[in-house]
Design a protein around this motif. Structure first.
Motif, PDB file in Angstrom:
ATOM      1  N   GLY A 147     -18.222 -96.719 -11.374  1.00 45.28           N
ATOM      2  CA  GLY A 147     -18.082 -95.290 -11.647  1.00 45.28           C
ATOM      3  C   GLY A 147     -16.954 -94.654 -10.864  1.00 45.28           C
ATOM      4  O   GLY A 147     -16.540 -95.155  -9.808  1.00 45.28           O
ATOM      5  N   ASP A 149     -17.027 -91.790  -9.362  1.00 47.88           N
ATOM      6  CA  ASP A 149     -17.497 -90.825  -8.361  1.00 47.88           C
ATOM      7  C   ASP A 149     -17.660 -91.424  -6.969  1.00 47.88           C
ATOM      8  O   ASP A 149     -18.071 -90.733  -6.035  1.00 47.88           O
ATOM      9  N   SER A 175     -16.640 -97.299 -21.466  1.00 45.31           N
ATOM     10  CA  SER A 175     -17.261 -96.580 -20.350  1.00 45.31           C
ATOM     11  C   SER A 175     -16.783 -95.135 -20.314  1.00 45.31           C
ATOM     12  O   SER A 175     -15.857 -94.746 -21.033  1.00 45.31           O
ATOM     13  N   PHE A 177     -15.712 -93.929 -17.408  1.00 48.83           N
ATOM     14  CA  PHE A 177     -14.885 -93.927 -16.202  1.00 48.83           C
ATOM     15  C   PHE A 177     -13.584 -93.190 -16.493  1.00 48.83           C
ATOM     16  O   PHE A 177     -12.870 -93.506 -17.442  1.00 48.83           O
TER      17      PHE A 177
END
Length: 223
Positions: A147, A149, A175, A177
């Motif tokens: 991810g 984040d 994804s 992402f």
């Protein structure tokens, strides 16, 4: 009442570690040996990146790898299969490699016969960021499945690293992402961080990463 004396163990450990790390850095600089500390969470692709890097630079540099793991030596076996010397540091529970561990590994290597040493640190985005190993460069890997984040959750790792390798970009099409958002977040913490999107599976981006590393090693050795 007796006076209470407070000893901050963590501060002392970090200070002692930094002193030894600086000694290691100076020694390697004198011998013109470039050492890279590679960090990431488990499964991000450290060993895959190491193997692909070794294959591409084997003809240009004399190399060795220091592997850090809590128990196994499976990664060292992969390195040895590439014909490259490997030193396994089994930490027995420690979640990072530090300067004393690296000192022990270096003492078992013929430094005069090496140009490049890659440290594959223990899989962890917390502790390895705090402990200097004496490396010339700190490189971290973030894989797409983790991810975008992670920079918000583990800011220190992104702050202390010189290079960010974003691995497994072959997963991007399926994804959410956001590579651009990741870069924006990273730049707020570390404006000078170099970013290399790669896929160790398809080979995309690996040549650019290796070209940069080769140039950085040569510049280091010339200094």
């Amino acid at each position: 009442m007796e006076e209470i004396r407070l000893i901050n163990i963590k501060e002392k450990i970090l200070a002692d570690n930094e002193n030894l790390a600086e000694e290691i850095r100076k020694e390697l600089a004198e011998k013109k040996v470039y050492m890279l500390n590679l960090m990431s969470s488990p499964g991000a692709g450290k060993t895959s990146l190491v193997v692909e890097t070794l294959r591409r630079l084997k003809g240009s540099f004399r190399m060795a790898v220091i592997e850090g793991d809590i128990e196994s030596q499976v990664d060292s076996e992969k390195i040895a299969a590439e014909g490259v010397p490997a030193v396994q540091l089994r930490t027995g529970g420690a979640c990072h490699l530090d300067a004393p561990m690296i000192r022990a590994a270096l003492d078992s290597l013929a430094l005069d016969k090496l140009d490049l040493i890659i440290i594959e640190n223990v899989g962890n985005l917390v502790c390895p960021a705090e402990f200097d190993t004496g490396a010339a460069r700190k490189v971290m890997i973030l894989s797409v499945p983790e991810g975008d984040d992670k920079v918000l959750k583990y800011p220190l790792m992104f702050s202390v690293s010189d290079v960010l390798v974003v691995n497994k970009i072959d997963y991007l099409p399926g994804s959410d992402f956001n590579l651009k958002l990741l870069e924006e977040r990273v730049r707020r913490l570390n404006a000078g961080l170099r970013i290399f999107p790669v896929s160790c599976k398809t080979g995309e981006g690996l040549e650019e990463w290796c070209r940069w590393l080769e140039a950085d090693i040569k510049a280091y050795r010339e200094r």
